[in-house]
Write an enzyme that holds these catalytic residues in place. Sequence first.
Site, PDB file in Angstrom:
ATOM      1  N   GLY A  14       0.769  -1.238   0.000  1.00  0.00           N
ATOM      2  CA  GLY A  14       0.000   0.000   0.000  1.00  0.00           C
ATOM      3  C   GLY A  14       0.801   1.289   0.000  1.00  0.00           C
ATOM      4  N   SER A  15       2.050   1.250  -0.507  1.00  0.00           N
ATOM      5  CA  SER A  15       2.797   2.517  -0.489  1.00  0.00           C
ATOM      6  C   SER A  15       2.132   3.555  -1.405  1.00  0.00           C
ATOM      7  CB  SER A  15       4.268   2.305  -0.880  1.00  0.00           C
ATOM      8  OG  SER A  15       4.391   2.011  -2.245  1.00  0.00           O
ATOM      9  N   ASN A  16       1.569   3.103  -2.526  1.00  0.00           N
ATOM     10  CA  ASN A  16       0.878   4.058  -3.404  1.00  0.00           C
ATOM     11  C   ASN A  16      -0.418   4.558  -2.770  1.00  0.00           C
ATOM     12  OD1 ASN A  16       2.145   4.507  -6.187  1.00  0.00           O
ATOM     13  ND2 ASN A  16       2.433   2.307  -5.850  1.00  0.00           N
ATOM     14  N   ASN A 104      -5.782   2.963 -13.357  1.00  0.00           N
ATOM     15  CA  ASN A 104      -4.865   1.936 -12.839  1.00  0.00           C
ATOM     16  C   ASN A 104      -3.426   2.405 -12.999  1.00  0.00           C
ATOM     17  OD1 ASN A 104      -4.002  -0.656 -11.875  1.00  0.00           O
ATOM     18  ND2 ASN A 104      -3.576  -1.270 -13.986  1.00  0.00           N
ATOM     19  N   HIS A 106       0.342   0.731 -13.574  1.00  0.00           N
ATOM     20  CA  HIS A 106       1.019  -0.523 -13.911  1.00  0.00           C
ATOM     21  C   HIS A 106       2.525  -0.265 -13.952  1.00  0.00           C
ATOM     22  CE1 HIS A 106       1.290  -4.583 -15.436  1.00  0.00           C
ATOM     23  NE2 HIS A 106       2.257  -4.131 -16.207  1.00  0.00           N
ATOM     24  N   GLU A 176       6.380   6.151  -9.255  1.00  0.00           N
ATOM     25  CA  GLU A 176       4.941   6.090  -8.934  1.00  0.00           C
ATOM     26  C   GLU A 176       4.567   7.133  -7.893  1.00  0.00           C
ATOM     27  OE1 GLU A 176       3.989   1.417  -9.946  1.00  0.00           O
ATOM     28  OE2 GLU A 176       4.440   1.907  -7.872  1.00  0.00           O
TER      29      GLU A 176
END
Length: 191
Positions: A14-16, A104, A106, A176
Site C-alpha cells: 500500500g505505499s501508493n 490503474n 502498472h 509512482e
Amino acid sequence: MNKKSIALFASGNGSNAVNLIHFFQNHPKIEVKTLICNKADAPVVAKAESLGVEVLVFSNEEFESGLTVLQELDYRAIDWIVLAGFLRKIPVNIIRGYQNRIINIHPSLLPKYGGKGMYGKFVHSAVIEAKELKSGISIHLVNEEFDEGEILAQFETQLTSNDTCDSLTEKIHALEHKHFPIIVEQTVLNH
Ligand code: GAR
C-alpha cells in the site's frame, strides 16, 4: 461544490495508497472516501485505517460477482475508482458501472510486460531477464481488456547492468510516488 470522491483499491503493502491518501488530505476538490481491499491481513488495511480512511474488505467471491462492491460504492457516491496496487481483475459490471472512471497504475511501459500474471515483482523480473535498457510506469484508464485501456501518462527510468529486481522495484516506486497523485488529480478534475 461537492468534492469528487475516490475509492482506492489496494491488495498489498500500500505505499501508493498511502501516498495518495496523504496527497488528497485537505485537497479542496478531491477526497479519498474509502479503501477497498481483498485481503484482511494486507499491510495496507492498518495503514489506511491509521490515516483515518474507512477500509472495506471483500472476499474473492464478493469481488468476482462485483454486486456488493458496486452497492457499497454507490452508497458512498463514489465518483472514481483508483487501483493502487490492486492485484485482482476488475469484474465487467464494475467496469461498466464506472466506464472511463477507473484509473490503474502498472509498473511497466505498457503494452510491454502487461496482461494476466504481470504484476509487481513478476514484471520487474521479466524486465531484468530481458536486459531492457529502460522501464517505467503506465497510468491508464481501465477497460474490459486487461492492461489495455487508454494510457493517460507514462514515465521512464533507465536501467543499468547492475540493476536487480529489488533496485528496479525501488526505482519504479519512486516514479509512482512522484507522478501518480498528480495524474489522478488532473484526470479527475478534467474529465
Ligand atoms: C506497484 O508498483 C503497482 O504499480 C503494482 O503493484 C505495486 C504495488 O505497490 N501494480 C501492478 O502490478 C498492477 N498490475 P504498493 O502496494 O507499495 O503500492
